[in-house]
Enzyme design. Structure first.
Site, PDB file in Angstrom:
ATOM      1  N   GLY B 268      -2.182   0.563  -9.178  1.00 34.06           N
ATOM      2  CA  GLY B 268      -2.181   1.880  -8.545  1.00 34.06           C
ATOM      3  C   GLY B 268      -3.560   2.196  -8.011  1.00 34.06           C
ATOM      4  O   GLY B 268      -4.504   1.434  -8.192  1.00 34.06           O
ATOM      5  N   GLY B 270      -7.140   4.324  -7.641  1.00 35.01           N
ATOM      6  CA  GLY B 270      -8.007   5.186  -8.426  1.00 35.01           C
ATOM      7  C   GLY B 270      -8.966   4.463  -9.351  1.00 35.01           C
ATOM      8  O   GLY B 270      -9.033   3.228  -9.396  1.00 35.01           O
ATOM      9  N   GLU B 293      -0.164  -2.285  -3.035  1.00 32.85           N
ATOM     10  CA  GLU B 293      -0.129  -1.332  -1.915  1.00 32.85           C
ATOM     11  C   GLU B 293      -1.514  -1.221  -1.293  1.00 32.85           C
ATOM     12  O   GLU B 293      -1.748  -1.596  -0.155  1.00 32.85           O
ATOM     13  CB  GLU B 293       0.270   0.057  -2.421  1.00 32.85           C
ATOM     14  CG  GLU B 293       1.684   0.182  -2.924  1.00 32.85           C
ATOM     15  CD  GLU B 293       1.927   1.552  -3.499  1.00 32.85           C
ATOM     16  OE1 GLU B 293       3.097   1.900  -3.696  1.00 32.85           O
ATOM     17  OE2 GLU B 293       0.963   2.302  -3.758  1.00 32.85           O
ATOM     18  N   ASN B 383       1.313  14.440  -7.276  1.00 28.66           N
ATOM     19  CA  ASN B 383       1.220  13.715  -6.008  1.00 28.66           C
ATOM     20  C   ASN B 383       2.573  13.195  -5.544  1.00 28.66           C
ATOM     21  O   ASN B 383       2.983  13.418  -4.416  1.00 28.66           O
ATOM     22  CB  ASN B 383       0.256  12.532  -6.149  1.00 28.66           C
ATOM     23  CG  ASN B 383      -1.124  12.966  -6.629  1.00 28.66           C
ATOM     24  OD1 ASN B 383      -1.586  14.060  -6.307  1.00 28.66           O
ATOM     25  ND2 ASN B 383      -1.783  12.137  -7.407  1.00 28.66           N
ATOM     26  N   GLY B 387       4.557   4.252  -5.141  1.00 27.35           N
ATOM     27  CA  GLY B 387       5.187   2.942  -5.234  1.00 27.35           C
ATOM     28  C   GLY B 387       5.434   2.506  -6.661  1.00 27.35           C
ATOM     29  O   GLY B 387       5.947   1.402  -6.896  1.00 27.35           O
TER      30      GLY B 387
END
Lengths: 513, 513
Positions: B268, B270, B293, B383, B387
């Site tokens: 992810g 961050g 992603e 948010n 995905g």
């Protein structure tokens, strides 16, 4: 025991006689602490004599095992094994009331899995290796290959993974099943290539489970039929649900969103699915196909009616009546049927590629369209998630059906907040009850809620759910809730056995207003 | 305006000058009620000048639209559009605090989607057709093809679906991006064939979005950089989470469960993901690949360190510092990078085939391992699911990470019952907090709970969660709960701003006992 000539006819593997033994002798190969993989999917094609002997044996020689199957077993096997305290761990699905109680009492550790995933985890050593596989066969080929019976399920991977394989040769299973199966294994990663199913009738593998014959530890001859399915004729609500769906699909075809052949159909097991599928015999539908788990009575009805061209599944489960017309006439269906491993019948890759229309049953849904398929009041397991997640997440259209109330109206199937989530709102396109259909595609949660309340909820519970939703919206949020009340409907069931107090409360509130 | 020679260098399409217009003129093509598809994924490669002009225009000529993007936008665009009341509907993801408030106030209808699914639904006419697409480009090819910039996202499908296409030619985007993209569209059903990605470096499509050039309605030249990512260095807890995971993977390699190249990694966005990925620079790992992603700073760190061989994503989002060393040196990475449509970077088919190791962040998890990624106290959207569902459901190994507490300990990230379920227990293999790692594979719910409580929960909340679990187990069930208390921890946050009262209650109960 059994007629040797008949048995020999089914055993092309030369050394078969040297492995012949009784169910008791074979069961004795299963030791305490072992992991056992057995054939069987939705009461079809399970090994029968060996687990019966195992349950018997355990009465005097206690043992406990991890039992993996394809899905549910017939012939009361899960009951017998539970009563004999054989099951320490069980996966990935079950439907037996005795086993269910043991699971809910915490006596059997049940690992509830997406049905496409069990053998993937086995292959990648994320589950314990299978020590012994017990696979029902209708024949053994010259090279020692196993020809399965009415289900393929997880049998092929269990047999490949196991150290020892017990074959249960069931003389009651039609030999004509040979040729229907399509045994395929995805390659090991990182060298895996696409699974080449591009249509329900794609044949991509072999017709037998080709194991190393040195692993064949025993051959047991049996003559026990599958348990027939217990499908009932549709009642009024079930028929209404089917009617709503058929009306919807008729509109989709007439407006050009779908062609008369729709897209391949998947349906869960049971009366509801049978009623919905049977509805497709009427309307603008033709050249239908099915890409599903279980092939039920309705599948053969649609094939017979000439409305369906082809059906792919991983098991065949029929009522006693329908069985009579199918099992002796398999040749009639031979070119229109295929039985796959459940890993392939349920594979996300194929479900998404083909664009399945998936119809599954919800235990309950909430006002935002989250679905609980498994847990009564959030805690007590019914059967398991089964293949619903494999299909719902990846389908072209994911439909869930449920009667609006249960227990004579004491329980609303639509609640403020589901007590367990198997399918979240992202995976639920359409909800249907006997009152109507909610098309949730492209809607935000607040919009979904209003459509569900208007179209699906029973009128008796509608004001109370509307009041909950209105109050929640006043508090705000993308998915508004009143958390202190969110599970109170379920709590009321636990305490009072009913959700009816919320109807009365709302009536009082409205009378006062 | 802009230097014509520089612009011309990027426009190989002969009639480009005839379509050249201002951002204001282009924005005027967007009318009230339209559905607009814009480029942009994780603050990378979004159209910038046109939406800015649109927001400005709406101040005097109010209009409201449905806005679809790849994922989040940079340059405060979602804030500007929200403040100008342009957004009636927004999908499939966002991260903007102003928009978030409007969503939670019910003013903007937000459709939160699995990021692989938006264009699939568009292609199948399950979402409204795109009227206008606004796509950022670094070049226009001779045939009028669009060469995207730092994200591919949903851009290609938006451009194909739209009636009119506005190209925003961004001179600030390196021309060297040309050649990195791999534009591929799955075929229409029922004729679809497998998506032939068999490794992170599989190239299966073209390097441009080849639209019918008659659809090009406007070309706007801009010179606005992407917003840099806001990744922070790891704090102590984040570093501990990374350390636990690296230790786990080191063990998996040393014990032979995984090879030193593991399987393709997804992370992810961050700080947490960056910290975990950076950890792979140390240990027995080599020839790593990424199939994810977003490609972040850590991706380039691993490529530079020679630990990672190849990275596939659908966008590149870098810090200002890292951007300086990447954007001017793209040739250095050219053979080791690919940018795909998010439909392909996140495709269940490919995720399952490759056997991704997926690392995503949980907002909260419950004692059974259900994960909430999106909703604060079950109601307020943060948010979006992004995905995470595409990867978690289909991954070889699905890992969720979270700090054990939030708000200085006022909130436990581990709760009796998550207030919203994005990923249910079937899709969560491993949970990690700074306190430790819970390996949940093959465990039943009651077993999962004990491992999570022991390994992940903050010691201050451990006794209270253990007491909840113990009481629930006494009542029974496969997934035991005390429904009347299940959401009380969240309710306490709503009322008291903290879950600490449960710590105190438990201390009192233990003192009395």
């Amino acid at each position: 025991m059994f007629d040797e000539a008949i048995t020999a006819q089914r055993c092309q593997w030369a050394p078969w006689q040297s492995k012949l033994c009784s169910a008791e002798q074979a069961a004795a190969l299963i030791k305490d602490g072992m992991t056992v993989g057995m054939s069987g999917f939705t009461r079809a094609g399970e090994a029968k004599a060996v687990p019966m002997a195992l349950a018997e044996m355990a009465k005097t020689n206690p043992l406990s095992i991890t039992l993996m199957t394809g899905a549910s077993l017939g012939n009361d096997l899960d009951r017998l094994l539970t009563e004999a305290n054989v099951l320490a761990r069980r996966m990935p699905f079950q439907v037996d009331s005795t086993l269910r109680k043991a699971i809910n009492d915490g006596k059997v550790m049940f690992i509830d899995q997406h049905l496409s995933e069990t053998v993937e985890q086995l292959r990648n050593h994320q589950l314990p290796k299978v020590d012994v596989a017990v696979i029902e066969a209708c024949a053994i080929t010259e090279g020692g290959g196993i020809v399965p019976t009415t289900s393929l399920g997880n049998s092929a991977s269990f047999a490949m993974d196991a150290d020892k394989v017990i074959i249960e040769l069931n003389l009651a299973a039609p030999l004509a099943l040979q040729g229907l199966h399509d045994v395929y294994f995805p390659e090991m990663r990182p060298e895996r290539t696409p699974v080449p199913v591009v249509a329900p009738n794609s044949r991509i593998g072999g017709t037998e489970i080709a194991i190393d014959p040195s692993k064949i530890a025993a051959i047991v001859v049996s003559n026990i039929p599958d348990s027939p399915s217990t499908v009932l004729p549709p009642d009024e609500e079930t028929q209404s649900i089917a009617d709503h769906l058929i009306k919807f699909f008729t509109y989709e075809v007439e407006s050009g969103h779908l062609t008369p052949s729709l897209l391949p159909l998947q349906a869960g097991i049971g009366t509801m699915a049978n009623a919905v599928m049977s509805g497709f015999a009427h309307g603008p539908f033709k050249n239908l196909t099915m890409y599903s788990e279980v092939l039920q009575d309705c599948t053969f009805d649609l094939l017979d009616a000439g409305v369906m061209d082809f059906a792919s599944g991983c098991s065949i489960t029929l009522s006693e009546e329908r069985g009579k017309t199918v099992w002796n006439n398999l040749d009639k269906y031979r070119d229109r049927l295929i039985l796959r491993p459940q890993e392939i019948s349920n594979l996300p890759e194929v479900v998404r590629r083909l664009g399945i229309i998936a119809v599954n049953t919800a235990l309950e849904a909430d006002i935002y369209g989250n679905v609980n398929s498994t847990h009564v009041c959030g805690t007590r397991m019914m059967n398991g998630v089964g293949g619903s997640g494999d299909f719902a997440r990846n389908a072209h259209m994911s439909i869930f059906v449920t009667k609006s109330v249960a227990k004579n109206g004491d329980i609303s199937s639509f609640v403020p907040f589901v007590s367990h989530v198997d399918h979240n709102e992202h995976d639920v396109d359409i909800l249907v009850s006997e009152h109507g259909l909610a098309d949730l595609r492209g809607l935000a949660p607040r919009e979904r809620a209003q459509v569900i309340i208007n179209n699906c909820v029973d009128p008796s519970y509608r004001p109370a759910l509307q009041a909950y939703f209105d109050e929640a919206c006043e508090r705000g949020g993308h998915t508004p809730h009143c958390l202190e009340k969110a599970l109170s409907w379920h709590h009321a069931v636990n305490v009072e056995g009913s959700m009816r107090s919320f109807i009365k409360e709302q009536e009082l509130a409205e009378a006062e207003a």
